[in-house]
Design an enzyme around this catalytic site. Structure first.
Site, mmCIF file in Angstrom:
data_model
loop_
_atom_site.group_PDB
_atom_site.id
_atom_site.type_symbol
_atom_site.label_atom_id
_atom_site.label_comp_id
_atom_site.label_asym_id
_atom_site.label_seq_id
_atom_site.Cartn_x
_atom_site.Cartn_y
_atom_site.Cartn_z
ATOM 1 N N THR A 49 0.869 -1.182 0.000
ATOM 2 C CA THR A 49 0.000 0.000 0.000
ATOM 3 C C THR A 49 0.908 1.233 0.000
ATOM 4 O O THR A 49 2.134 1.095 -0.008
ATOM 5 C CB THR A 49 -0.877 0.033 1.262
ATOM 6 O OG1 THR A 49 -0.065 0.371 2.386
ATOM 7 C CG2 THR A 49 -1.559 -1.291 1.525
ATOM 8 N N CYS A 50 0.297 2.414 0.047
ATOM 9 C CA CYS A 50 1.147 3.612 0.032
ATOM 10 C C CYS A 50 1.914 3.777 1.342
ATOM 11 O O CYS A 50 2.920 4.467 1.390
ATOM 12 C CB CYS A 50 0.324 4.853 -0.271
ATOM 13 S SG CYS A 50 -1.088 5.029 0.793
ATOM 14 N N ARG A 52 2.828 0.979 3.405
ATOM 15 C CA ARG A 52 3.603 -0.198 3.807
ATOM 16 C C ARG A 52 3.788 -1.184 2.654
ATOM 17 O O ARG A 52 2.962 -1.262 1.738
ATOM 18 C CB ARG A 52 2.970 -0.906 4.995
ATOM 19 C CG ARG A 52 1.633 -1.580 4.727
ATOM 20 C CD ARG A 52 1.078 -2.222 5.985
ATOM 21 N NE ARG A 52 0.777 -1.221 6.995
ATOM 22 C CZ ARG A 52 1.397 -1.121 8.166
ATOM 23 N NH1 ARG A 52 2.343 -1.967 8.498
ATOM 24 N NH2 ARG A 52 1.063 -0.180 9.023
ATOM 25 N N HIS A 100 1.585 -9.184 14.395
ATOM 26 C CA HIS A 100 1.801 -8.010 13.526
ATOM 27 C C HIS A 100 0.697 -7.900 12.472
ATOM 28 O O HIS A 100 0.114 -6.831 12.301
ATOM 29 C CB HIS A 100 3.175 -8.117 12.855
ATOM 30 C CG HIS A 100 3.442 -7.002 11.900
ATOM 31 N ND1 HIS A 100 3.843 -5.751 12.318
ATOM 32 C CD2 HIS A 100 3.315 -6.922 10.548
ATOM 33 C CE1 HIS A 100 3.961 -4.949 11.267
ATOM 34 N NE2 HIS A 100 3.655 -5.650 10.177
ATOM 35 N N GLU A 115 -8.366 3.811 10.739
ATOM 36 C CA GLU A 115 -8.897 4.016 9.381
ATOM 37 C C GLU A 115 -9.332 2.664 8.800
ATOM 38 O O GLU A 115 -8.741 1.629 9.121
ATOM 39 C CB GLU A 115 -7.878 4.746 8.492
ATOM 40 C CG GLU A 115 -6.498 4.107 8.415
ATOM 41 C CD GLU A 115 -6.341 3.194 7.235
ATOM 42 O OE1 GLU A 115 -7.249 3.163 6.408
ATOM 43 O OE2 GLU A 115 -5.319 2.507 7.165
ATOM 44 N N GLN A 117 -9.524 1.665 5.560
ATOM 45 C CA GLN A 117 -9.043 1.258 4.240
ATOM 46 C C GLN A 117 -8.116 0.037 4.297
ATOM 47 O O GLN A 117 -8.151 -0.812 3.415
ATOM 48 C CB GLN A 117 -8.285 2.434 3.629
ATOM 49 C CG GLN A 117 -8.364 2.488 2.133
ATOM 50 C CD GLN A 117 -7.565 3.661 1.587
ATOM 51 O OE1 GLN A 117 -6.987 4.447 2.336
ATOM 52 N NE2 GLN A 117 -7.541 3.775 0.279
ATOM 53 N N GLN A 121 -7.395 -3.425 1.950
ATOM 54 C CA GLN A 121 -6.121 -3.659 1.255
ATOM 55 C C GLN A 121 -5.529 -5.012 1.634
ATOM 56 O O GLN A 121 -4.995 -5.724 0.775
ATOM 57 C CB GLN A 121 -5.141 -2.520 1.595
ATOM 58 C CG GLN A 121 -5.551 -1.196 0.947
ATOM 59 C CD GLN A 121 -4.805 -0.004 1.519
ATOM 60 O OE1 GLN A 121 -4.409 -0.005 2.678
ATOM 61 N NE2 GLN A 121 -4.636 1.020 0.706
ATOM 62 N N GLY A 192 -11.957 27.422 -3.570
ATOM 63 C CA GLY A 192 -10.765 26.831 -2.942
ATOM 64 C C GLY A 192 -10.754 25.317 -3.072
ATOM 65 O O GLY A 192 -11.801 24.686 -3.221
ATOM 66 N N LYS A 193 -9.561 24.749 -3.022
ATOM 67 C CA LYS A 193 -9.380 23.307 -3.191
ATOM 68 C C LYS A 193 -10.095 22.527 -2.072
ATOM 69 O O LYS A 193 -10.764 21.519 -2.306
ATOM 70 C CB LYS A 193 -7.875 23.017 -3.165
ATOM 71 C CG LYS A 193 -7.515 21.590 -3.419
ATOM 72 C CD LYS A 193 -7.623 21.260 -4.880
ATOM 73 C CE LYS A 193 -7.534 19.762 -5.086
ATOM 74 N NZ LYS A 193 -8.172 19.333 -6.311
ATOM 75 N N MET A 194 -9.938 23.048 -0.857
ATOM 76 C CA MET A 194 -10.519 22.382 0.312
ATOM 77 C C MET A 194 -12.057 22.373 0.235
ATOM 78 O O MET A 194 -12.702 21.393 0.590
ATOM 79 C CB MET A 194 -10.053 23.150 1.551
ATOM 80 C CG MET A 194 -10.074 22.389 2.809
ATOM 81 S SD MET A 194 -9.100 20.913 2.721
ATOM 82 C CE MET A 194 -9.863 20.087 4.078
#
Lengths: 425, 281
Positions: A49-50, A52, A100, A115, A117, A121, A192-194
């Site tokens: 994943t981004c 790990r 682990h 989280e 997600q 994954q 704005g982006k947010m």
């Protein structure tokens, strides 16, 4: 028989290192096959994943070199000298590897604790390994148990409660004010982006009507096309404000765009139905005095961040309770894994008893020549039933004892001596 | 039968007290299953109170609505049923606002029950009067639950305004839903109270000699009319959109507080009887 995991995560390495070791979705299948071949392992899984990259492996032979071989594979596969990876990589074997994975799947090891997600994954990584036939009985049981532990953690603790990003906190708060967002109108002031991110989160929850207000009506129209909303000029703000149930402001204005007088008028026109104002602009677009008006709920960036931090803190408080669930899950899995040691002995015991049964059956049938084929078959079936019934209890007891005993080989030795079994190779 | 009435009354009260303890436990631990128990205990408590009411009715052969304990018993059981209905499913946390005041009323009632339960209820002359009194307590039950809902609403508003969005805040329904529930409760209470007044007016024509010439000047009647007008105002203003959300919650809470205060004041002053300015026959 060893389980091992070698990998790196956001805790041990910078993103530059993680991206070099990343396995893309397309490359995972090939990598799994290569890894399995490289290790001569029974089962392998690659979780990439981004945050790990982790390689899980199980094999029965040469347990002591398993981690070194996985490390060598990583180095070879990504063409990075092993020495460059030493600092970043961690490795766990046996019980620690199990604990682990359970921690990872339960999101206790994630960058944002709790989280949701990561569980998906881990699940995807396991499915990919299964699809490429890279799993064995132990790896399958390990991952199934990891999903069950993660589910228990989510069910019995509040680890996943409360959102921790600005946009999701805003959506959560909107849901605590309004029953159904489908009949609500969102007004976005500025571009704005947010503000855009928050609007997208609200749209994902099925918000009804969208009004886009901008200093330039052309820009508002362009934005309105992309979200199927209605464009309004900033001059129309005062007259249209009453339509909005949720207002997101993210302009670059130096002064306040919305003041208490705007809301006094709008609230009268909308019969004091509540208004949720999300002011994401810096400097702020909404006069803080607006927060004091009844039926108006004003949250600026700091307030949203405060809620997000509070939620994160609440999640951290749940870590201890979650760790207890992980610990119990690990104990149970390890007991099951240890009970697998009993399998060769049990097979040998069953073979031994069946050999005795066949021998004795042959003698008995030899002395009863008048029996019909059906009767002979019935007697054979009877002896099988007796042996199976006798074996049933010792088999489950041996598995249980071996699973729970500190020294399973003592138990197995006793069984072997008791039944006169030969040592297994 | 009196034993059965006592047993079921005390059991129902104990169950309501248990429900209140469960809500307290939930506030400490945030364990969702505790709320499940609370809901089940509330239903069991309501059933026991129904049995107590039935036992009392069977014992005397009279509709038991004319002693303090009987009236509060009916009020508690009706409130418990309404609460159990509203606070079901994912909004059980509302019980934290509903049950403690109800349990308090039930416990006080159980404490004084010994004195009142041994006396026969007064005779209510005819079904009309029984319906009049019964509906009045049904309306009060709706107003009571509405006032508890208004406290829940104000709690949510306070949490949102002060950015305390953890804990109980998350478990309560959205403001909009609380506002609608409040409106619905006022609507039912208003309708039942309206019918109560109409039945009372009809009865007063039938039994005019019993009540005396100036029955309509009694403090009890004036209070009932004032309360009716108060809730009528709340209902119609909410219907027209003039009063909603925070203001409606304050209004409803104030209304029930006034109702309670008037009961206490009139009870202490001994003005609860009809015709205190006239001469009853």
């Amino acid at each position: 028989m060893t389980l091992a995991v070698v990998g790196l995560s956001h805790q041990t390495s910078a993103v530059e290192v993680r991206e070099r070791l990343h396995f893309s979705e397309e490359s995972v299948r090939g990598a799994l096959l290569q890894l399995r071949k490289h290790l001569g392992a029974a089962g392998v899984v690659i979780l990439s994943t981004c945050n790990r990259v982790e390689l899980y492996a199980h094999r029965t032979e040469n347990p002591e070199t398993l981690c070194d071989e996985i490390r060598a594979f990583l180095s070879e596969y990504h063409s990075i000298p092993e020495a460059d990876l030493t600092q970043a990589l961690y490795e766990h074997t046996g019980r620690n590897a199990v604990a682990h994975l359970f921690r990872v799947a339960s999101s206790l090891d994630s960058l944002v604790v709790g989280e949701g997600q990561i569980l998906g994954q881990v699940h995807d990584a396991f499915i990919a390994a299964q699809a490429s036939q890279s799993t064995d009985k132990v790896i399958q049981a390990l991952f199934q148990r990891a999903f069950s532990v993660a589910k228990d953690v989510r069910t019995h603790t509040s680890i996943g409660a409360g959102k921790v990003s600005i946009a999701s906190v805003a959506v959560d708060l909107a849901a605590s004010i309004f029953m159904d967002l489908a009949d609500k109108c969102v007004m976005v002031i500025g571009s704005g982006k947010m503000g855009e991110t928050t609007l997208k989160s609200l749209m994902a929850r099925g918000v009804g009507e969208i009004l886009l207000v901008n200093r330039s009506i052309e820009k508002a129209e362009t934005l309105a096309e992309t979200v199927h909303g209605e464009a309004l000029a900033l001059d129309d703000l005062s007259t249209q404000l009453h339509r909005a149930d949720i207002i997101i402001t993210s302009t670059a204005a130096k002064d306040f765009v919305l003041r208490p007088e705007h809301f006094h008028t709008a609230l009268r026109e909308r019969s004091h139905q509540p208004v949720f104002v999300i002011d994401i602009a810096v400097p702020r677009d909404v006069d803080p005095a607006v927060a004091a008006i009844d039926d108006v709920y004003l949250y600026d960036v700091d307030a949203l961040q405060e809620v997000a931090n509070e939620n994160l803190e609440a999640r951290r408080k749940e870590v201890d309770a979650s760790m207890c669930i992980v610990e119990t899950g690990t104990e149970r899995f390890e007991a099951w894994r240890q009970s697998l040691l009993a399998e060769p002995t049990i097979v040998s015991m069953a073979e031994e008893l069946n050999a005795i049964r066949e021998r004795e059956l042959e003698k008995t049938l030899g002395s009863l020549p008048d029996l019909s084929p059906e009767q002979r078959e019935e007697v054979t079936y009877l002896t099988k039933r007796i042996v199976n019934t006798i074996l049933q209890r010792p088999m489950s007891q041996i598995k249980r004892e071996v699973g729970q005993h500190n020294d399973p080989h003592t138990v197995l030795g006793l069984v072997k001596r008791l039944f006169g079994l030969k040592e297994m190779p | 039968m009196i034993i059965a009435a006592f047993i079921t009354l005390y059991a129902g009260t104990a169950l309501l007290a248990g429900t209140a303890l469960c809500t307290g436990r939930y506030l400490q631990t945030a364990e969702q299953r505790v709320l499940g128990w609370a809901h089940r205990l509330l239903i069991a408590g309501a059933l026991c109170l129904v049995l107590a009411f039935g036992a009392r009715w069977i014992e005397w052969g009279l509709v038991p609505l004319t002693t303090l304990t009987d009236s509060l018993l009916l009020f508690a059981l009706l409130s418990a049923v309404i609460m159990a209905f509203i606070a079901r499913g994912p909004v059980k946390a509302l019980l934290c606002f509903y049950v403690p005041p109800l349990a308090l009323i039930a416990v006080i009632n159980a404490v004084v029950a010994h004195h009142y339960f041994l006396a026969a209820p007064k005779v209510l002359r005819g079904m009309l009067l029984s319906a009049h009194v019964g509906l009045a307590f049904l309306a009060y039950a709706f107003f009571f639950v509405a006032s508890a809902t208004s406290v829940a609403y104000l709690f949510q508003v306070h949490s949102l305004k002060h950015r305390r969005t953890a804990g109980l805040f998350r478990k309560l329904p959205p403001l909009e839903r609380l506002d609608r529930t409040l409106f619905l409760l006022i609507r039912f209470g208003y309708v039942f109270f309206g019918v109560t007044l109409i039945l009372g007016a009809i009865w007063s024509r039938i039994d005019a000699d019993l009540l005396g010439a100036h029955w309509w000047l009694s403090a009890k009647i004036i209070r009932a009319i004032v309360m009716f007008m108060f809730y009528a105002a709340a209902y119609h203003m909410r219907q027209l959109g003039w009063l909603r959300g925070q203001r409606l919650a304050y209004f409803v809470f104030l209304g029930f507080s006034l109702l309670m205060a008037s009961y206490v004041v009139l009870g202490i002053a001994g003005l609860s009887n009809y015709n205190f300015w006239g001469s009853a026959s």
